[in-house]
Design an enzyme around this catalytic site. Structure first.
Site, PDB file in Angstrom:
ATOM      1  N   GLU A  74       0.888  -1.160   0.000  1.00  0.00           N
ATOM      2  CA  GLU A  74       0.000   0.000   0.000  1.00  0.00           C
ATOM      3  C   GLU A  74       0.925   1.209   0.000  1.00  0.00           C
ATOM      4  O   GLU A  74       1.321   1.697   1.053  1.00  0.00           O
ATOM      5  CB  GLU A  74      -0.930  -0.001   1.213  1.00  0.00           C
ATOM      6  CG  GLU A  74      -2.109   0.955   1.062  1.00  0.00           C
ATOM      7  CD  GLU A  74      -1.747   2.427   1.218  1.00  0.00           C
ATOM      8  OE1 GLU A  74      -1.372   3.046   0.190  1.00  0.00           O
ATOM      9  OE2 GLU A  74      -1.821   2.947   2.325  1.00  0.00           O
ATOM     10  N   GLU A 110       3.830   9.204  -3.520  1.00  0.00           N
ATOM     11  CA  GLU A 110       4.622   8.736  -2.373  1.00  0.00           C
ATOM     12  C   GLU A 110       5.767   7.822  -2.809  1.00  0.00           C
ATOM     13  O   GLU A 110       6.336   7.097  -1.997  1.00  0.00           O
ATOM     14  CB  GLU A 110       3.722   8.026  -1.357  1.00  0.00           C
ATOM     15  CG  GLU A 110       2.778   8.987  -0.628  1.00  0.00           C
ATOM     16  CD  GLU A 110       1.929   8.301   0.420  1.00  0.00           C
ATOM     17  OE1 GLU A 110       2.099   7.077   0.620  1.00  0.00           O
ATOM     18  OE2 GLU A 110       1.081   8.975   1.035  1.00  0.00           O
TER      19      GLU A 110
END
Length: 616
Positions: free
Chosen positions: A65, A74
């Site tokens: 994730e 990210e």
């Protein structure tokens, strides 16, 4: 833990953040998985594989994730790229299996106002003047950073859809992933004629190879089942601004191009035809060259472009300005000096503490032929000298107030400190605008935002109380007991009380030396769940004119309409207490608020009490 429960022989859990890795070790042990799970407190790119490594061999399932609202912001692409090269087997399976990015082209004056400076009208008894943006601002491609928000809270009346939802590209996480710059084009026919300005974007993930288990971030109008829409704050939707607005004609053929590098995405629109669709080439990430997108965030652009707000300042200024006024403006990157000049004042000074802000305002003044009419002073207010003011005394000290370093509503009280610092430069009877500010508080029930403070407890059958305890311990520090900023127009709530003025700050006087303290109580007038208190500032420009950073209209029926250009402060109540307001439950919230003039901090304390006087 889910993987082991599903039958995995062994799992390596890589977590770079030490407090979370420590909590993970304890949670794994508490749930009885210590013999099946090894927690590795490293960044995945530092993990070693081999007889003496963190992992004895490569894994055959990659479970991750790594996503943010933009999917890749990210560092998902370089992390996947490294994992496939060094941590997993060649024919591994990945969960999630695939992600697809979608885009939709729209025209939206509201959203475009978050990216460009519009012409601003100054209407007065002297006639109408127009403040125009410099060509450099108009031509600037803007900042490449995504504007992530709760798109479901934007009214459909605020945008016109110009294209179908376009699947721009997919990433198969079970195969080698590349973090190299790339672009993906999609041909389409505009649904309507209009001005292409904004690209709305989101993604979905297919958890399994067959695509039977899906998780989508689609907004309600593009969701397959709007009734099952899941609220999320960790993943929202994206707003991207085209480098320039472009006219599109219904029925023509165009190409929307999604560009990305390893961490960032942006979009361009290209003219094309069915006969010749030239392949789009990767572009370098656009860079703001006008300074405005580096100094003003998206809400600030919207605030400056708010004509109604400008009109309020113009009306208030009209009651205090004289032709011989000497005006000193103190706000970061503000257009107030231009309003003052257009209202007939010849002697205008403005303080811009930063060189970048000085350069930007100089460009704007030059575009409006005011570079010789408005004096920019580049220094901190406390270092102001009579020479800077050409030996004149200030008759009007003016601020919005707005300062780029402000996070919470009361941080703009810096204006009060500026007023104190320049006190010696104010002439007899000088006017300060705004003349005062009020801190307001209101008790609310959130539709969803309360979830970000709600303990997890048991999740998917696993006991994760240890993580809740870790977070609770972190919240015991003083800074974490304070309010936190949120743009509440994105987070619906109901008022359970009337707004209550809890502190007032008189800018006509210097900052006092002693603490400013207030106590009182707020009556809860509606049943509901009292999740917390919302606080904001109202600035009283004159006795008859107020600009609010909070409620835009009374919440008589409970529904709240918040200023979309400002973040309000939210003080969450203890989530472990019963928040219900009902007969026999908490009926009153008492508060103690204190302003420390030496630090500029405001400390808050709220307590719930029921009919029997019991305090929670």
């Amino acid at each position: 833990m889910m993987a082991v429960t599903a039958g995995a022989d062994f799992c390596y859990a890589i977590e770079v953040f030490k407090p979370m890795a420590d909590a993970a070790v304890k949670i794994v042990e508490k749930n009885g998985f210590s013999d099946k799970i090894k927690v590795i407190n490293k960044h995945s790119t530092e993990v070693t594989v081999g007889p003496d490594g963190d992992m004895p061999c490569r894994a055959n399932i990659l479970l991750t994730e790594l996503f943010d609202t933009e999917l890749i912001g990210e560092g998902a692409l370089p992390s996947y790229e490294h994992a496939h090269r060094h941590l997993v087997q060649e024919n591994c399976e990945a969960v999630p299996h695939r992600a697809t990015v979608y885009a939709q082209l729209v025209e939206s004056r509201r959203m475009w106002s978050w990216n460009k400076l519009f012409p601003i009208r100054v209407r007065s008894s002297l006639g109408e003047r127009v403040i125009v943006p410099p060509l450099e601002l108009d031509r600037c491609p803007g900042a490449p950073s995504v504007y992530d928000l709760q798109l479901n809270q934007v009214s459909p009346a605020d945008f016109t859809i110009l294209s179908d939802v376009l699947p721009m590209f997919s990433v198969d996480f079970s195969k080698q992933v590349s973090s190299s710059a790339a672009c993906h084009s999609k041909q389409f026919e505009p649904l309507e004629s209009g001005q292409a300005q904004v690209v709305l974007s989101w993604w979905d993930i297919e958890m399994d190879p067959e695509g039977k288990i899906k998780c989508t971030m689609a907004p309600f109008w593009a969701h397959s089942d709007p009734e099952e829409l899941q609220w999320r704050d960790h993943w929202m939707q994206c707003v991207y601004f085209l480098p320039q607005e472009e006219p599109v004609v219904q029925g023509s053929v165009l190409c929307l191009v999604a560009h990305h590098d390893d961490y960032c995405m942006w979009y361009t629109l290209q003219q094309t035809s069915p006969e010749k669709n030239s392949r789009a080439l990767p572009q370098v990430r656009p860079v703001c060259d006008c300074q405005a997108h580096l100094l003003w965030n998206r809400p600030r652009f919207g605030e400056i472009n708010d004509q109604d707000r400008t009109d309020k300042y113009v009306q208030a200024l009209g009651t205090v300005l004289k032709s011989d006024s000497v005006c000193l403006c103190v706000s970061d990157g503000s257009l107030l000096p231009m309003l003052v000049h257009h209202l007939g004042t010849e002697q205008v000074f403005t303080i811009e503490s930063s060189a970048a802000s000085h350069r930007l305002m100089k460009k704007i003044f030059q575009a409006n032929h005011l570079e010789d009419k408005i004096n920019i002073i580049e220094k901190r207010p406390e270092f102001l000298t009579p020479t800077d003011l050409k030996g004149k005394k200030v008759s009007l000290l003016l601020g919005e107030p707005f300062f780029t370093t402000s996070l919470l509503p009361w941080h703009n009280l810096y204006f009060w400190y500026v007023r104190t610092a320049v006190d010696q430069h104010l002439g007899p009877g000088a006017v300060v605008m705004p003349q005062a500010a009020s801190l307001y508080a209101m008790i609310v029930e959130f539709r969803d935002l309360w979830r970000i403070r709600s303990p997890c407890g048991d999740c998917e059958g696993f006991d994760v109380h240890i993580m809740d305890d870790m977070i609770k311990h972190a919240l015991d520090f003083r800074e974490s007991k304070e309010a936190e900023p949120h743009p509440l127009w994105e987070y619906p709530c109901r008022s359970l009380s009337k707004p209550q003025q809890v502190l007032i700050f008189d800018f006509r006087q210097p900052v006092p030396q002693q603490l400013v303290h207030a106590e009182g109580s707020i009556e809860l007038r509606r049943s509901g769940r009292n999740h917390g208190a919302v606080l904001w500032m109202d600035y009283h420009l004159t006795p008859d004119s107020t600009v609010s950073t909070g409620l835009l209209k009374p919440a008589d029926e409970g529904d709240c309409c918040w200023n979309p250009h400002c973040k309000q402060a939210v003080y969450f109540f203890n989530p472990t207490l019963d928040p219900r307001v009902a007969p026999g439950g908490p009926q009153m919230v008492t508060y103690a608020v204190e302003f420390n003039p030496h630090t500029g901090d405001i400390s808050l304390d709220f307590r719930l009490s029921d009919d029997l006087g019991t305090v929670h």
